[in-house]
Design an enzyme around this catalytic site. Structure first.
Site, mmCIF file in Angstrom:
data_model
loop_
_atom_site.group_PDB
_atom_site.id
_atom_site.type_symbol
_atom_site.label_atom_id
_atom_site.label_comp_id
_atom_site.label_asym_id
_atom_site.label_seq_id
_atom_site.Cartn_x
_atom_site.Cartn_y
_atom_site.Cartn_z
ATOM 1 N N SER A 122 55.805 -23.628 -46.026
ATOM 2 C CA SER A 122 57.533 -23.074 -46.398
ATOM 3 C C SER A 122 58.279 -22.887 -44.844
ATOM 4 O O SER A 122 59.947 -22.726 -45.199
ATOM 5 C CB SER A 122 58.302 -22.800 -47.683
ATOM 6 N N HIS A 143 56.272 -30.245 -47.456
ATOM 7 C CA HIS A 143 57.315 -29.008 -48.110
ATOM 8 C C HIS A 143 57.225 -29.416 -49.771
ATOM 9 O O HIS A 143 58.222 -29.341 -49.726
ATOM 10 C CB HIS A 143 57.689 -28.318 -47.881
ATOM 11 N N GLU A 155 60.248 -31.798 -48.406
ATOM 12 C CA GLU A 155 60.502 -31.593 -47.201
ATOM 13 C C GLU A 155 58.814 -32.197 -45.718
ATOM 14 O O GLU A 155 57.999 -31.870 -46.022
ATOM 15 C CB GLU A 155 60.469 -30.548 -46.311
ATOM 16 N N ASN A 194 64.814 -24.048 -47.240
ATOM 17 C CA ASN A 194 64.657 -22.327 -47.147
ATOM 18 C C ASN A 194 65.675 -21.414 -46.369
ATOM 19 O O ASN A 194 66.367 -20.100 -45.867
ATOM 20 C CB ASN A 194 63.625 -22.175 -46.756
#
Length: 288
Positions: A122, A143, A155, A194
């Site tokens: 991540s 991800h 992702e 993130n």
């Protein structure tokens, strides 16, 4: 691999690895899961079986489908068993050294030179993990989000060395049999989600730390005032205090922006084993 990979490997069987294994098995793919040692095999098997059983109990899938998916998953403690895998998802702890060691080992085991290695990181740079192998063009970031069987997003991050073929094969697997929705991110720490989410979570920790508000007040404010499905402190407990600490540290290392610096309270919680749901205590208590 013209028809897409069908022999899937998953390294790691925590919450994320188990979820990835589950959705692959439910898609009819042949799944082999690697765990850290023989003592973890039974625990991993129970984790996957329990998750499938809960889906059947809730009527999300029928019992026959759950049993069939469970039969498609095998568990091993030997990476050597991955020799025939066409596509491998790595989902071990969010530590660059650990992940790189796994990638180097897999690179030496996989017989198919076209086999793809995907990391469920991540925050870590994909290109650095790719360089741990002799096939950097076959390494990519995927991800997933927790819980994997429920949340639709993945992702996908190609490094500067990832080939177009690898990118297209990966996206076809994710959006086809696995039924996910994909967004592409550049190979930057934190990717898209993130990079935006972590500063928000850390700000909530700082509010608790300073006495500005309690965890309950902050979470109530964000769920009832902003229509968020879960408040930031409960989300941290779900993600894991240790995981957030590692992700935030990686973001700070890349950007040197104070919004990514780990608050002392979060660091002390990680040191003390107050990790959230996984340990039974975080910002909230989770009785067994």
């Amino acid at each position: 691999m013209n028809d897409g990979p069908s022999r899937i490997g998953v390294v790691g069987c925590g919450l994320m690895g188990a979820g990835i294994a589950e959705i692959c098995a439910r898609a009819g793919l042949d799944v082999l899961v690697a765990v850290s040692g023989p003592s973890s095999v039974d625990r991993a098997r129970r984790r996957v079986a329990d998750s499938l059983s809960r889906l059947a109990d809730k009527g999300k899938i029928d019992r026959e489908e759950a049993d069939a998916a469970a039969r498609r998953i095998r568990i091993t403690s030997a990476l050597e068993d991955f020799a025939d895998r066409e596509f491998v998802f790595e989902s071990v702890t969010e530590n660059e050294t650990t992940k790189a060691e796994v990638f180097t080992a897999l690179d030496g085991v996989l017989r198919d030179s076209d086999a793809i290695l995907a990391t469920n990181t991540s925050s870590l740079p994909i290109v650095r993990l790719a360089k741990a192998t002799r096939r950097p063009e076959r390494v990519i970031g995927t991800h997933f989000f927790n819980p994997v069987p429920v949340l639709p997003l993945v992702e996908v991050t190609a490094s500067l060395l990832t080939s177009e073929e690898t990118l297209h094969t990966t996206e076809a697997l994710l959006t086809g049999p696995l039924g996910k929705q994909v967004i592409r991110s550049r190979d930057r720490a934190g990717f898209i989600v993130n990079a935006l989410l972590v500063p928000y979570l850390l700000s909530a920790v700082r509010m608790v730390e300073s006495g500005h508000a309690t965890a309950e007040e902050i979470d109530t404010g964000m769920t009832l005032g902003c229509a968020h499905p879960i408040g930031p402190l409960r989300l941290i407990d779900l993600i894991g205090v240790d995981t957030l600490t590692q992700v935030a540290s990686g973001l700070y290392e890349e950007y040197r922006d104070p919004v990514y610096s780990v608050p002392p309270l979060l660091a002390r919680m990680a040191d003390g084993g107050l990790l959230g749901r996984k340990s039974g205590q975080g910002f909230y208590a989770y009785p067994s």
